[in-house]
Design an enzyme around this catalytic site. Structure first.
Site, short mmCIF file in Angstrom:
data_model
loop_
_atom_site.label_atom_id
_atom_site.label_comp_id
_atom_site.label_asym_id
_atom_site.label_seq_id
_atom_site.Cartn_x
_atom_site.Cartn_y
_atom_site.Cartn_z
N GLU A 178 60.45 12.36 -44.73
CA GLU A 178 59.35 12.66 -45.65
C GLU A 178 58.32 11.52 -45.71
O GLU A 178 58.02 10.99 -46.79
CB GLU A 178 59.91 13.02 -47.02
CG GLU A 178 60.79 14.27 -46.91
CD GLU A 178 61.38 14.75 -48.23
OE1 GLU A 178 60.97 14.26 -49.29
OE2 GLU A 178 62.27 15.63 -48.19
N GLU A 382 71.14 22.56 -55.13
CA GLU A 382 70.83 21.14 -54.89
C GLU A 382 72.15 20.39 -54.87
O GLU A 382 72.92 20.47 -55.83
CB GLU A 382 69.91 20.60 -56.00
CG GLU A 382 69.65 19.10 -55.93
CD GLU A 382 69.04 18.67 -54.60
OE1 GLU A 382 67.93 19.11 -54.29
OE2 GLU A 382 69.70 17.90 -53.84
N GLU A 461 65.57 18.68 -47.35
CA GLU A 461 66.17 17.43 -46.87
C GLU A 461 67.20 17.78 -45.78
O GLU A 461 68.38 17.43 -45.86
CB GLU A 461 66.83 16.63 -48.01
CG GLU A 461 65.87 16.21 -49.10
CD GLU A 461 65.56 17.36 -50.05
OE1 GLU A 461 66.47 18.12 -50.38
OE2 GLU A 461 64.38 17.50 -50.43
N GLU A 485 55.38 19.08 -52.58
CA GLU A 485 55.90 18.39 -53.77
C GLU A 485 55.32 17.00 -53.95
O GLU A 485 55.14 16.54 -55.07
CB GLU A 485 57.43 18.32 -53.71
CG GLU A 485 57.96 17.59 -52.48
CD GLU A 485 59.49 17.50 -52.42
OE1 GLU A 485 60.16 17.87 -53.38
OE2 GLU A 485 60.01 17.05 -51.38
#
Ligand code: NOJ
Ligand code: CA
Length: 679
Positions: A178, A382, A461, A485
């Site tokens: 990221e 998550e 991720e 995000e």
């Protein structure tokens, strides 16, 4: 022909003549003859060279793997047998950026012998396509023989590296994939993730990546001296790179190339190097568009955890389902519905339950409500990188969702790079990289298990994409780059060039769940650091440019109801395509795609630019001969500018045909989105 090959080879490996070394060489051309690959054992060292249209792309570069228990490629090896094959076949994607994919390549399988005449147990298979080259290692050891790969020594060597431009993100960093992209010379690369994209001084565009990453470590690239990039496999927590046994194949090392930047975008090489669908009937895998209880948490308007601001309530989910039904969305993602989010969830994934809801979220009620409306609940898991906790609950978690009609789950692995937590067979806590062999297997395990419940997966991720959607079509999409995000809280947020950089790097690997469509671009004011650094038209264009079979309308629903005219494009744009063509673009500058709706006559166009305003002339030659279309155009207004006037949007209609051209006018960080509605 033979003369040309010999001249080419000795020109590239001129040193062979001057240094009086011995070499046996094998040559293979792409079906259109533009790419020439030479494999040689240069004084006992297996190397390869690639030319494209007579220009050097890869200078002599080593091949090989090193092992703990066996002798690897650092010994004298000679080419032994070579088996040739050619393929020309077209296969069909159940969903995708195009329905039909042509796989046309020439192949050689090269095996080696050692100095004492023994067959070396690793051969290399090369496939040469018109759009690039792929090669992989194939090990043929004894059935149960333990193999520990300690190092890969594959090189990708380039001349004029001081003048070669490269677009890349760092590997082995805390922020996984990221990062904002670096544009440097090849010389200044340190350690990079793939896809890594380059423009050589000859004008050839090259991208290095890998295909079919299964039960292996991800390949990252280290810059060595003199223009050499060398494979660097992400280590396991025990320090080895890969543990396997007997017969193994490595992922394909891929080198895509083209004269034009758009050539890279139109390549299907990564998919072609993956195995066909192993799941059989996948009619239950559905592309589509969704909204979600999501952006509110990123803006801190809501929370994932319980309390007054809890986002995932039964009422809000039903409200979102009403909206989805009214405006034609297939699903509603709900994050923060399950217990474990209270406290520091980022650092403690072990407390997540994947079956227990917060008291204010009634999963039966919302899924029944959705069923009546024809809207699905989209699941969310998550893990915060606690994979053992997730694996322990996986069956029950997928079972619960299946019982409630959920067909798609977004998974998440928020943990810093190197901090994935697992408990090994001895009960010892180990920490892994997201792209280590252990995690490569974990991600695929989740996809395969989910398939048993007819559930599709959208991994955040994740491990990078290497085209496994062909083999496991329920691996619908993933993140694996800096997504929307970051505009809410990232420091810095995504820059105007970011989505252009994604297009020419990350997107070469496969679909991305970027989540476009923010309408309230400057939620804290135009001058705030955190805002979306694009115009509104560019947000619309991203639905066409950044391919994903699941596309989110990411903003809070009230912002769409305030601008229904612009929202119409998001309602109309499909997420599944008959065909896709990158029609114009330059790396780091702009990109224009035209895509035809699956099983439909309509075409859509998306154009995006970096910080520069520009005018692009486009020929509408992709449209069908003899047909008229109503072009519904959403373009930056006269005064549009991402900093000062991001909402200035013109919506126009025009009748067009195949022979027409259009002038696209893009503001700074602007865009154009067009629906060509067949009349
Ligand atoms: C990171 C994901 O990318 C994001 O979409 C999600 O909302 C958070 N993790 C929480 O799971
Ligand atoms: Ca993320």
């Amino acid at each position: 022909m033979l003369k040309r090959l010999t001249i080419c080879f000795f020109a590239v490996l001129g040193m062979l003549l001057t240094q009086h070394v011995s070499a046996k060489m094998e040559v293979v051309f792409s079906p259109d003859n533009a790419i020439e690959l030479v494999v040689a054992d240069v004084d006992g060292t297996p190397k390869y060279v690639i030319e494209y249209n007579g220009k050097t792309v890869i200078t002599p570069s080593r091949l090989g793997l090193m092992f703990k228990e066996q002798q690897g490629f650092r010994q004298a090896l000679k080419i032994d047998k070579v088996v040739r094959n050619s393929v020309n076949q077209t296969w069909e994607q159940p969903w995708g950026e195009r329905k039909f994919v042509n796989d046309k390549h020439n192949e050689i399988l090269v095996s080696f012998i050692t100095e004492n005449g023994k067959t070396f147990p690793v051969s290399v298979r090369f496939r040469v396509f018109n759009d690039g080259v792929g090669f992989r290692y194939e090990g043929h050891f004894g059935e149960s023989e333990q193999i520990s790969i300690t190092k890969e020594i594959t090189e990708f060597s380039f001349e004029k590296h001081q003048e070669t431009e490269a677009w890349w993100i760092p590997s082995r960093g805390w922020n996984r994939y990221e990062y904002l992209y670096n544009k440097t010379t090849l010389e200044s690369i340190d350690r990079a993730h793939t896809p890594l994209t380059m423009r050589l001084p000859s004008g050839i565009h090259v991208s290095i990546h890998e295909a079919a990453l299964v039960d292996f470590a991800a390949m990252t690239l280290d810059r060595r001296r003199d223009g050499i990039l060398r494979a660097n496999l992400t280590p396991r927590s025990d320090g080895l790179k890969v543990k396997t046994h007997g017969q193994f194949v490595s992922p394909w090392r891929t080198i895509q190339m083209s004269d034009k930047a758009t050539g890279l975008l139109n390549s299907s090489l990564i998919l072609n190097l993956n195995e066909p669908n192993k799941l059989g009937d996948v009619s239950w895998v559905k592309p589509g568009k969704y909204i979600g209880i999501w952006w509110g948490m990123h803006l801190n308007v809501n929370t994932w955890g319980s309390g007054e601001k809890h986002g995932a309530t039964t009422e809000r989910t039903m409200e979102y389902m009403d909206f989805a039904a009214k405006y034609g969305f297939d699903g509603v993602l709900v994050e923060g519905w399950n217990t474990g989010w209270d406290g520091s969830w980022f650092h403690n994934g072990d407390v997540f339950s994947f079956t227990e809801s917060y008291p204010d979220f009634d999963i039966s009620k919302v899924s029944q409500y959705g069923e009546k409306l024809g809207v699905r609940l989209i699941g969310h898991h998550e893990t915060s990188g606690s994979v053992t906790n997730y694996e322990d609950q996986m069956q029950d978690a997928y079972d619960l969702y299946q019982k409630h009609g959920v067909t798609q789950i977004k998974t998440g692995y928020v943990a810093d790079g190197g901090d994935i937590k697992r408990i090994d067979e001895q009960g010892i806590v180990r920490h892994e990289w997201h792209d280590s062999q252990f995690m490569v297997k974990h991600y695929l395990h989740s996809v395969k298990e989910a398939a048993k419940f007819q559930i599709s997966i959208n991994t955040h991720e994740p491990i990078k994409d290497t085209g496994l959607r062909r083999t496991y079509p329920n691996w619908l999409s993933r993140e694996g780059a800096r997504g929307q995000e970051f505009n809410a809280w990232g420091s810095p947020p995504n820059s105007p060039v970011h989505t252009i950089d994604l297009t020419y790097t990350r997107m070469l690997s496969g679909p991305m769940d970027f989540t476009p469509g923010i309408f309230n671009l400057a939620f804290d004011g135009l001058d705030a650091e955190n805002r979306v650094q694009t115009t509104l038209a560019k947000q619309l264009a991203l639905y066409v440019v950044l391919y994903s079979p699941i596309q989110m309308a990411a903003d809070l629903i009230e912002h769409y109801e305030q601008n229904l005219a612009a929202f119409q494009f998001i309602r109309d744009v499909p997420a599944d395509w008959q065909d896709s063509i990158a029609i114009a673009g330059e790396v780091g500058e702009f990109a224009v795609f035209a895509r035809q709706q699956r099983e439909h006559q309509d075409w859509f166009l998306g154009a995006i630019t970096n910080d520069d305003r520009r005018t692009i002339d486009i020929a509408l030659s992709f449209l069908k001969e003899g047909k008229s279309y109503e072009a519904q155009i959403y373009q930056d207004g006269e005064n549009a500018d991402w900093k000062t006037k991001p909402y200035d949007l013109d919506i126009l209609k025009r009748i067009v045909k195949k022979n027409d051209t259009m002038k696209l006018k893009l503001a700074t960080s602007g865009g154009v989105a067009i629906r060509f509605k067949a009349l």
